[in-house]
Design a protein around this motif. Structure first.
Motif, PDB file in Angstrom:
ATOM      1  N   UNK A 188      -5.799  13.775 -12.269  1.00 57.03           N
ATOM      2  CA  UNK A 188      -4.435  13.224 -12.339  1.00 57.03           C
ATOM      3  C   UNK A 188      -3.461  14.323 -12.749  1.00 57.03           C
ATOM      4  N   UNK A 189      -3.883  15.120 -13.722  1.00 57.65           N
ATOM      5  CA  UNK A 189      -3.022  16.210 -14.192  1.00 57.65           C
ATOM      6  C   UNK A 189      -2.701  17.161 -13.047  1.00 57.65           C
ATOM      7  N   UNK A 190      -3.735  17.448 -12.244  1.00 60.14           N
ATOM      8  CA  UNK A 190      -3.513  18.375 -11.133  1.00 60.14           C
ATOM      9  C   UNK A 190      -2.561  17.755 -10.098  1.00 60.14           C
ATOM     10  N   UNK A 191      -2.730  16.466  -9.883  1.00 58.08           N
ATOM     11  CA  UNK A 191      -1.869  15.792  -8.907  1.00 58.08           C
ATOM     12  C   UNK A 191      -0.408  15.795  -9.386  1.00 58.08           C
ATOM     13  N   UNK A 192      -0.221  15.745 -10.680  1.00 55.15           N
ATOM     14  CA  UNK A 192       1.149  15.689 -11.187  1.00 55.15           C
ATOM     15  C   UNK A 192       1.841  17.046 -11.102  1.00 55.15           C
ATOM     16  N   UNK A 193       1.151  18.120 -11.509  1.00 51.10           N
ATOM     17  CA  UNK A 193       1.882  19.386 -11.564  1.00 51.10           C
ATOM     18  C   UNK A 193       1.298  20.504 -10.702  1.00 51.10           C
ATOM     19  N   UNK A 194       0.197  20.263 -10.031  1.00 53.02           N
ATOM     20  CA  UNK A 194      -0.405  21.326  -9.241  1.00 53.02           C
ATOM     21  C   UNK A 194      -1.170  22.286 -10.132  1.00 53.02           C
ATOM     22  N   UNK A 195      -1.279  23.535  -9.677  1.00 52.14           N
ATOM     23  CA  UNK A 195      -2.031  24.530 -10.461  1.00 52.14           C
ATOM     24  C   UNK A 195      -1.046  25.351 -11.293  1.00 52.14           C
ATOM     25  N   UNK A 196      -1.434  25.632 -12.525  1.00 50.24           N
ATOM     26  CA  UNK A 196      -0.560  26.410 -13.415  1.00 50.24           C
ATOM     27  C   UNK A 196      -0.300  27.809 -12.872  1.00 50.24           C
ATOM     28  N   UNK A 197       0.911  28.235 -13.068  1.00 44.44           N
ATOM     29  CA  UNK A 197       1.242  29.625 -12.737  1.00 44.44           C
ATOM     30  C   UNK A 197       0.916  30.478 -13.967  1.00 44.44           C
ATOM     31  N   UNK A 198       0.218  31.595 -13.763  1.00 48.31           N
ATOM     32  CA  UNK A 198      -0.082  32.443 -14.930  1.00 48.31           C
ATOM     33  C   UNK A 198       1.214  32.892 -15.613  1.00 48.31           C
ATOM     34  N   UNK A 199       1.126  33.093 -16.884  1.00 51.41           N
ATOM     35  CA  UNK A 199       2.330  33.410 -17.662  1.00 51.41           C
ATOM     36  C   UNK A 199       2.976  34.708 -17.194  1.00 51.41           C
ATOM     37  N   UNK A 200       2.125  35.663 -16.824  1.00 50.42           N
ATOM     38  CA  UNK A 200       2.710  36.952 -16.428  1.00 50.42           C
ATOM     39  C   UNK A 200       3.548  36.797 -15.164  1.00 50.42           C
TER      40      UNK A 200
END
Lengths: 892, 371
Positions: free
Chosen positions: A586-598
Motif C-alpha cells: 500500500x505504501x508503495x502504491x501511495x508514493x512509489x519508490x523513494x528517491x535517494x536523498x543525494x
C-alpha cells in the motif's frame, strides 16, 4: 354597490347608530322595518400600495393561505379560502418538482437553476399581466384593470374578477369622475358615473380575456428568458463562492479533513468483528475488513491493502489446539465419507475406525504436540509424527473391527481382503486430511488483540483518506474535466467572448457552423484582418491574455505549488506510517519508490541554480535538472501521489496551451501582416524565410505555417506536417514578398481535400519542415504581441510555450520522416505532446460558433416571439373600451 | 348577435319580433346531470369549445353579459397553450442545431414535453383517488354536475339569444351548495329526501329519518370542504411524480428511437422488373402491416421505458447518489401518505358528529356585512 337592498332600511333614523341585538332582530316582525336598524359599516377597501408594500402583502397572503389550509383540513372553510389552496398546492407541487430535479442535477448551477426556474415561472405568471396589461392600461385608460380589493371579511380579490358583481361603491365619485375624464367621457351626460363604470367594466373584461389568451404563451417564454439571464449572474457568483471555499480548505487541511466522518466504516468493522469473533481469518474476511476500513478508497489502492492485510493476518500457520483437532477430524471424516459414499458397508466400517476428537487429542498429547506452534521449520516433522500416530491407530482399530490379530501382508479370505482394502484407503485419507489441516490452519484469529491491531492500521488509512479527500476535492473543484469547475468556467468565459472579439456576425455563424473547413476560411480571414490593424490586434491579444491572467488569479500558481507540496507531504507521510505497520505494498502504491536523498539534494541545488541564473542559465544545467526530475517521475510512476499531481498539471496545461496556441497563431499572422519575416542579419532576412530562397518556397513556408497554426491537430504535428505543394517550384528568388491585408500576394490557398490536391507533400524535405518550425516558433514574436503580452504579464508564459513546442514536437522522432528533427531528441510521451498542441484553433471556433449560434437562434425565436406578443398585447389597449358616448344633456 | 356553438337560440317572449325563431335550449331550468363518462366528456367538450370561441369573442368585445363563469372557463386556455409553449421552448429551436447538438437537445426537449404531459395526466388521474373513495364511503359525489340556465341581457333590441347554459357542480361552492337540486320532485312521484336519505344511510345515521336533509347537510358540507382541500393540494404532488418519471434515463433511448414519421414506411410491389413501375406501386397491405408492426414495437418500447422510468424514479437509477436514492421515494411516499391520510380524515370525519349545526346556514356569532 349595485344591489345593496339593506340600505333601503337605513333612512329611518340616521341619528340612532346603535345596533339592535340579534335577539331584537329575531323578535322583530318580518315585514316591518325596524327603526334604527342599519348594517355595519363596510370594511372593504381598494388595495392601493406601492412595490414597497409587496413584502407585507406577501407575508399576509402566506398567513392567509396557511389559515386556509388549516380551516380546510378541519372542514370549516369558505370558497375563497379553498380557491387560494389551489394556488398554494400549485406552488408546493412546483417546489417539490424543483427539489426532485435538484437531486438529479450534478452541478451547483444546474441545481440552483431548478429553483430559479420554479421561481421565475411563478414570477412570470404574476408579472406578465402587470407589465403587458396593467401598466399600459393604466397609462392609457387611467385605472388599474388588475385592481385588487379586500372585502369586509379580509378576502383579497380582483376588483373586476366577476363583471356581474363589481363592488363599485369602493370607488368614490371623485375617483370615478377622474377616471371618466381620462377616458374622455363627456362631463355633461346623464348618469355619468354609470357610463364610466360600464366603460371601465368593458375595458377590464377585455383585458381579462386578453390576459387569459396571452398568459399561456407569455409565462413559459418569459420564465425561460429570465432563467437565461439569471445564469449569467448566478454562475460567476457561484464560481467565486466555490473558489473562496476551496481555497480555505487547502489552507487548513487538518480542519477540513474532519468533515469526513467514517463512523459508518467503524460500525461496519465492529459488525464484522462481532460476526467473526475468535474465528480464523480467511480471504473473504480479510477482503471484507479491507473494504470496511477503507471507505471510498481508490480500488487499486484497496487491492494493495487487501494483499498487505493477507500477508499480516494469514501468513502464519497456527497452533495445534482444539480448533486444529476439530478441523482435522472434520476433514478426515469428510474425505472418507466422500470416498466411500457409493458403498454403505465400506463406509460404516471406515467410520468405526476413524478416531474421534478425544482420541486425536490423546494421540497428540502422547507425543506432546498439543500447543505446538507450527512454522516452516517444524511443519513437516509434526506432520510425519501425526501420520505415524494415525497409522498405528488405523491398523490396530482395523484389525479389531475385522476380528484379526494382525493385518496380513497377503490377504487370503474375503474378510482379510476387506480389512486390507479399508486400511489402505484410510491411510490415504488421513494423510491428505493432516496435510490439508496443517496448510489451512490459520495463524491468527479475529481476537480482541488483532482487532486493536487492525484498528491501528485503519486509523492510519483513514487519516490518509480524509486528507486525500480534501486534496481531491480541491483538485476537482479547481481543474476537473467537468462542468462548472473553476477552470471550466474560465475557459468558457474566454471562449464565449471570442466570436464577438473576432467580429464574427450571427449570419457568418449560421453559414459556417456545419463545416469545419468553412470555419477555417472564416477564422483565417478574421485573423488576417485583425492582424493587419495594430489597434485591433492589440485589443484582441490583450483581451485573451487578460482572460488567461484571470485564470492565474483564480488558480494561483503559488496555490498550485502549495497543493503539490501538500500532496507530497501527505502521501509520503502516510506511506511511511503504513510501512511501519507492514503495509508495504500500500505504501508503495501511495508514493512509489523513494528517491535517494543525494538525488533530492541534487535536484534542489539545480533548481536553485536555475532560479538564480534566470534567462542566462546554461542548457546543460536545464538538461541535468530534467534528467533527475525524470528519474523521480519514473520512480513515482503509477503511484497515487504522482496521479494526483499529474492530473492537475495536465488539466491546467491543456487549457492554458489551447489559448497560448491561439496567441501564438495570432502572432504568426501579425508577423506576416507586418512583413516581420525573421531576424535581419547583415541586412538580410534569416530564420526560416531567408531572402535567398525561391519566392514560391518562401510563400509555401508562410502558407504552411498559417495553416498549421489554425488547423493542425496533434497528429499533424506528430507526422511532422503534411503540406501538399509544387515539387518543382519556380526558380525565381527576388527576396520580396508582398502582403496586403494580411494575405500574401500571389499565394493561393492550397486545397488539401483528397482528390483535389494541387500539389504533393514532400516527406524528405527536411529543410522545409525545419524552416516552417523556425518561422512558427523560433523567430521572435512581433513587437505588438510582446508589448500587449508584457502589459498583461503573460509574455514569459507564451515565450516558454513556443520554446517548448519547438523543442518537444520539433525534435520528436517520426518513423517515416526520420531526419525531421530540429534539435537533439527530447523525451515526451503522447499525452505531453497532445497537451502541448492544445485544441486546434478552427476546432475551438467551430465549437464556440455552434454554441453561440444555438443560443442566438433560441433567443431569436423566443425573444422575438415574446417581444411580438408584448407588442400585440400592449397595442390591443388602443382597441379596448370603445363605446358610443350617450347624448349630452341639452341646456334649457 | 353572438350565437352559441351549438347553434341553439332561445327566445324570450316580448323581446323577439320574429315569432318563427323559437330555438330551444337543452334545458329549460337548472338540471341535475349524471356524473358519468359521457356527461363529463360532453361538458369538457362544451366548455373547451366555448372557451376557445364564444366566451373569448364575448370577452374581447367586452360584452356586458360576460361573467365570472366564462372568465374561469377561458382560464383553461392558458393551461393548454402554456403546456404547448413549454414543450415548444425546449424543442422548436432544435431543428436548427447541428446534428449532435440536435440529438442532445431533442432528448432534453422530449423529456420536457413528457414532463408537461405527465404533469397534467398525473394531476388529473390522481383526483379520482380522492373523490372515488369519498363517494363510495359517504355517497357524496363532489363532482356531481348540473346544467344552469342563465338569463342574459339582450345585446340589442331584437336579440333573442338571452339565455345560455353553464355547467357547474352542485358542490363547487361550499358556502352555497345547490341543495335544492338534490331534492326529489314529489309531483313526479319522487321521494323528496331520497338523496339525503341515501347519504344518511351511507353515513350510518339510520334510515327513515324525519328530516334527513337537515341531518346530513352540515356533514356533507364538511366532507365537501375537506375533499376540496385535498383535491386542491395533493394532486400537485402526484403531478410532481409525473414530472419525476418523465425525467428518467430510460426515456432517452425511447425518445431517440421514436419518430412520428414511421407512417412513411412503404412496401413496393415486386411484380414488375421495370424500376419505374416498381416505385410507382405501393403495396398497401404490406405498408399497413409494417406500420402496424412498427406501432406495436413502439408501444412495447413505450411500455418498457415507462416501467423502467418508474423503477428508476423510485430507486434513483444506476449509480444514484444518496439524494437521488431518496428523492423519488420521498416524493412518492409523501403523495401516497398525503392521499391516504387526507382521504382517511374525510372518511373518519364523516362518521363523527358534525361540528356545525344544521341551523348554521348563517353563523350567529358572525357579523354579516355587505361588500
Amino acid at each position: 354597490m349595485s344591489t345593496n337592498l339593506i340600505n333601503n332600511y337605513t333612512n329611518q333614523n340616521k341619528a340612532n347608530k346603535a345596533l339592535y341585538s340579534n335577539a331584537q332582530i329575531s323578535n322583530s316582525t318580518n315585514s316591518k322595518p325596524v327603526p334604527g336598524l342599519k348594517p355595519l359599516e363596510g370594511k372593504g377597501h381598494l388595495i392601493k400600495g406601492s412595490l414597497l408594500d409587496a413584502p407585507s402583502y406577501m407575508i399576509k397572503d402566506l398567513a392567509y393561505d396557511v389559515q386556509a389550509l388549516k380551516n380546510g383540513i378541519n372542514g370549516k372553510s369558505n370558497d375563497h379560502k379553498l380557491g387560494k389552496l389551489n394556488d398554494l398546492g400549485m406552488k408546493l407541487g412546483g417546489l417539490g418538482i424543483a427539489a426532485f430535479l435538484y437531486t438529479k442535477k450534478q452541478t451547483p448551477m444546474t441545481k440552483s437553476m431548478e429553483f430559479v426556474g420554479f421561481a421565475s415561472f411563478f414570477a412570470s405568471m404574476a408579472l406578465w399581466p402587470k407589465i403587458a396589461l396593467q401598466a399600459p392600461a393604466s397609462l392609457l385608460h387611467g385605472f388599474n384593470v388588475q385592481q385588487k380589493y379586500v372585502d369586509s371579511f379580509g378576502r383579497k380579490k380582483l376588483f373586476f374578477q366577476d363583471p356581474q358583481y363589481t363592488p363599485w361603491d369602493l370607488y368614490s365619485d371623485k375617483d370615478i369622475n377622474k377616471i371618466g375624464n381620462r377616458l374622455g367621457v363627456p362631463k355633461d351626460i346623464p348618469n355619468r358615473r354609470d357610463f364610466i363604470q360600464e366603460k371601465m367594466k368593458k375595458i377590464a373584461v377585455q383585458n381579462n380575456t386578453m390576459w387569459m389568451l396571452t398568459a399561456g404563451f407569455a409565462t413559459p417564454i418569459m420564465s425561460a428568458l429570465i432563467c437565461n439571464a439569471a445564469e449569467k449572474v448566478i454562475l460567476p457568483a457561484q464560481n467565486k463562492l466555490k473558489n473562496d471555499r476551496i481555497n480555505k480548505t487547502l489552507n487548513n487541511i487538518e480542519q477540513s479533513a474532519k468533515k469526513y466522518d467514517f463512523q459508518g466504516a467503524k460500525d461496519q468493522f465492529e459488525n464484522l468483528f462481532e460476526a467473526n469473533k475468535e474465528k480464523p481469518f480467511d480471504e473473504e474476511m480479510v477482503s471484507s475488513i479491507a473494504k470496511a476500513i477503507t471507505p471510498e478508497m481508490n480500488p487499486f489502492v484497496r487491492d494493495e491493502v487487501v494483499k498487505d492485510l493477507k500477508n499480516i493476518l494469514m501468513n502464519e500457520n497456527g497452533t495445534i489446539d482444539e480448533s486444529f483437532i476439530n478441523a482435522l477430524h472434520k476433514e478426515y471424516k469428510e474425505l472418507t465419507t466422500e470416498y466411500f459414499s457409493d458403498n454403505i458397508e465400506h463406509l460404516e466400517k471406515a467410520m468405526e475406525i476413524i478416531p474421534d476428537t478425544k482420541q486425536i487429542t490423546d494421540f497428540l498429547d502422547s507425543k506432546k504436540l498439543l500447543g505446538v506452534q507450527l512454522d516452516k521449520t517444524n511443519k513437516e516433522k509434526v506432520s510425519d509424527t501425526i501420520e505415524r500416530l494415525f497409522s498405528v491407530h488405523t491398523r490396530n482399530t482395523c484389525c479389531s473391527v475385522f476380528g484379526l490379530k494382525e493385518m496380513p501382508e497377503t490377504p487370503t479370505n474375503r474378510n482379510e481382503k476387506f480389512a486390507k482394502y479399508i486400511d489402505k484407503n484410510l491411510d490415504t485419507m488421513y494423510q491428505s486430511a493432516i496435510k490439508n489441516t496443517i496448510e489451512n490452519n490459520p495463524g491468527k484469529k479475529f481476537t480482541v488483540e488483532v482487532k486493536a491491531e487492525i484498528e491501528n492500521i485503519a486509523k492510519v488509512l483513514q487519516d490518509h483518506l480524509r486528507k486525500s479527500f480534501v486534496l481531491e476535492d480541491y483538485a476537482y473543484t479547481k481543474v476537473a474535466k467537468a462542468p462548472e469547475t473553476v477552470l471550466a468556467n474560465q475557459w468558457n468565459k474566454i471562449a464565449d467572448g471570442l466570436p464577438e472579439l473576432f467580429g464574427i456576425s450571427k449570419k457568418e455563424m449560421a453559414n459556417v457552423r456545419y463545416d469545419r473547413t468553412l470555419v477555417q476560411e472564416l477564422i483565417r480571414a478574421k485573423i488576417e484582418k485583425i492582424a493587419s490593424n495594430e489597434t485591433e490586434y492589440k485589443k484582441v491579444v490583450t483581451k485573451i491574455a487578460q482572460g488567461l491572467k484571470e485564470l492565474d488569479s483564480n488558480i494561483k500558481p503559488e496555490d498550485m505549488t502549495k497543493f503539490y507540496n501538500e500532496t507530497d507531504n501527505l502521501y509520503n507521510t502516510s506511506a511511511d506510517n503504513l510501512a511501519e505497520k507492514k503495509l508495504y505494498l500500500t505504501a508503495k502504491k501511495l508514493k512509489g519508490i523513494d528517491t535517494p536523498q543525494w538525488e533530492q539534494d541534487k535536484i534542489n541545488t539545480l533548481k536553485k541554480l536555475v532560479s538564480e541564473q534566470g534567462a542566462g542559465v546554461k542548457e546543460e544545467t536545464l538538461d541535468e535538472l530534467k534528467y533527475f526530475e525524470d528519474r523521480v517521475s519514473l520512480r513515482e510512476a503509477g503511484s497515487m501521489k504522482r496521479l494526483q499531481k499529474v492530473f492537475v498539471e495536465q488539466r491546467l496545461s491543456g487549457v492554458k496551451n489551447a489559448y497560448y496556441r491561439l496567441l501564438s497563431t495570432l502572432d504568426l499572422y501579425r508577423r506576416v501582416a507586418t512583413k516581420d519575416f525573421g531576424p535581419i542579419i547583415n541586412g538580410r532576412i534569416t530564420g526560416g524565410l531567408d531572402e535567398g530562397m525561391k519566392d514560391e518556397v518562401r510563400k509555401d513556408i508562410i502558407e504552411a505555417s498559417k495553416r498549421a497554426g489554425i488547423e493542425n491537430h496533434c497528429s499533424d504535428e506528430a507526422i511532422k506536417g503534411y503540406y501538399p505543394r509544387n515539387p518543382n517550384p519556380d526558380l525565381k528568388a527576388t527576396g520580396k514578398i508582398d502582403v496586403v491585408e494580411g494575405k500574401v500576394v500571389g499565394q493561393e490557398a492550397v486545397d488539401i481535400i483528397e482528390g483535389t490536391t494541387k500539389g504533393v507533400d514532400i516527406p524528405y524535405d527536411y529543410n522545409f519542415y525545419k524552416n516552417t518550425m523556425q518561422f512558427r516558433f523560433k523567430n521572435e514574436m512581433n513587437k505588438s504581441t510582446t508589448d500587449a503580452l508584457k502589459e498583461v504579464g503573460l509574455l514569459e508564459e507564451v515565450k516558454n510555450y513556443r520554446t517548448k513546442f519547438f523543442n518537444t514536437l520539433g525534435s520528436a522522432n517520426y518513423f517515416s520522416k526520420l531526419s525531421h528533427k530540429i534539435g537533439k531528441s527530447v523525451e515526451a510521451n503522447f499525452e505531453e505532446k497532445f497537451l502541448l498542441c492544445g485544441v486546434a484553433v478552427d476546432e475551438l471556433f467551430t465549437n464556440i460558433i455552434n454554441k453561440s449560434f444555438n443560443t442566438n437562434k433560441w433567443l431569436k425565436i423566443f425573444g422575438g416571439f415574446g417581444i411580438g406578443l408584448l407588442g400585440v398585447t400592449v397595442g390591443s389597449q388602443f382597441l379596448f373600451g370603445r363605446m358610443k358616448n350617450p347624448q349630452k344633456v341639452k341646456k334649457a | 348577435m353572438i350565437v352559441p356553438l351549438n347553434g341553439k337560440i332561445n327566445s324570450v317572449s316580448g323581446f323577439s319580433s320574429n315569432e318563427e325563431v323559437k330555438p330551444k335550449l337543452k334545458y329549460d331550468k337548472d338540471t341535475l346531470l349524471k356524473n358519468n363518462f359521457a356527461t363529463r366528456s360532453s361538458i369538457a367538450y362544451d366548455k373547451l369549445t366555448n372557451a376557445a370561441t364564444l366566451y373569448t369573442a364575448k370577452g374581447l368585445k367586452g360584452n356586458k353579459n360576460a361573467n365570472f363563469y366564462e372568465f374561469l372557463t377561458i382560464g383553461t386556455i392558458p393551461y393548454i397553450i402554456g403546456s404547448l409553449t413549454l414543450m415548444s421552448v425546449f424543442n422548436t429551436a432544435n431543428k436548427h442545431f447541428s446534428n449532435f447538438a440536435k440529438s442532445k437537445a431533442s432528448i432534453i426537449g422530449g423529456k420536457m414535453a413528457l414532463g408537461v404531459l405527465f404533469y397534467g395526466l398525473a394531476k388529473e388521474l390522481s383526483k379520482p383517488l380522492i373523490t372515488r373513495p369519498v363517494k363510495f364511503a359517504t355517497g357524496v359525489d363532489v363532482d356531481l354536475p348540473y346544467a344552469k340556465v342563465v338569463n342574459e341581457l339582450p345585446d340589442y333590441k331584437d336579440d333573442t339569444d338571452v339565455t345560455s347554459i353553464e355547467h357547474h357542480k352542485v358542490f363547487e361552492s361550499v358556502e352555497f351548495p345547490r341543495w335544492d337540486l338534490l331534492y326529489g320532485d314529489e309531483s313526479k312521484g319522487e321521494k323528496r329526501n331520497a338523496y339525503y336519505d341515501h347519504i344518511a344511510k351511507k353515513m350510518g345515521l339510520g334510515e327513515n329519518l324525519k328530516d334527513s336533509d337537515q341531518e346530513v347537510k352540515p356533514r356533507i358540507k364538511e366532507i365537501v370542504t375537506r375533499t376540496h382541500t385535498i383535491i386542491n393540494t395533493v394532486p400537485y404532488l402526484w403531478a410532481g411524480i409525473g414530472v419525476g418519471v418523465a425525467f428518467q434515463k430510460p426515456w432517452e433511448s425511447f425518445l431517440s428511437n421514436t419518430s412520428l414519421k414511421f407512417y412513411k414506411l412503404r412496401e413496393y410491389k415486386n411484380d414488375s422488373k421495370n424500376p419505374a413501375e416498381k416505385t410507382a406501386k405501393i403495396d398497401i397491405t404490406k405498408t399497413a402491416k409494417n406500420i402496424g408492426n412498427e406501432t406495436l414495437n413502439r408501444l412495447k418500447a413505450l411500455k418498457n421505458a415507462f416501467k423502467n422510468s418508474i423503477k428508476d424514479f423510485y430507486t434513483g437509477g444506476e449509480n444514484a447518489t444518496k439524494f437521488q436514492k431518496w428523492g423519488g421515494k420521498s416524493l412518492f411516499w409523501l403523495a401516497t401518505i398525503a392521499t391516504i391520510v387526507g382521504v382517511g380524515r374525510i372518511l373518519t370525519s364523516s362518521i363523527e358528529p358534525s361540528k356545525t349545526d344544521s341551523s348554521d346556514v348563517i353563523e350567529k356569532n358572525r357579523k354579516y356585512i355587505v361588500n
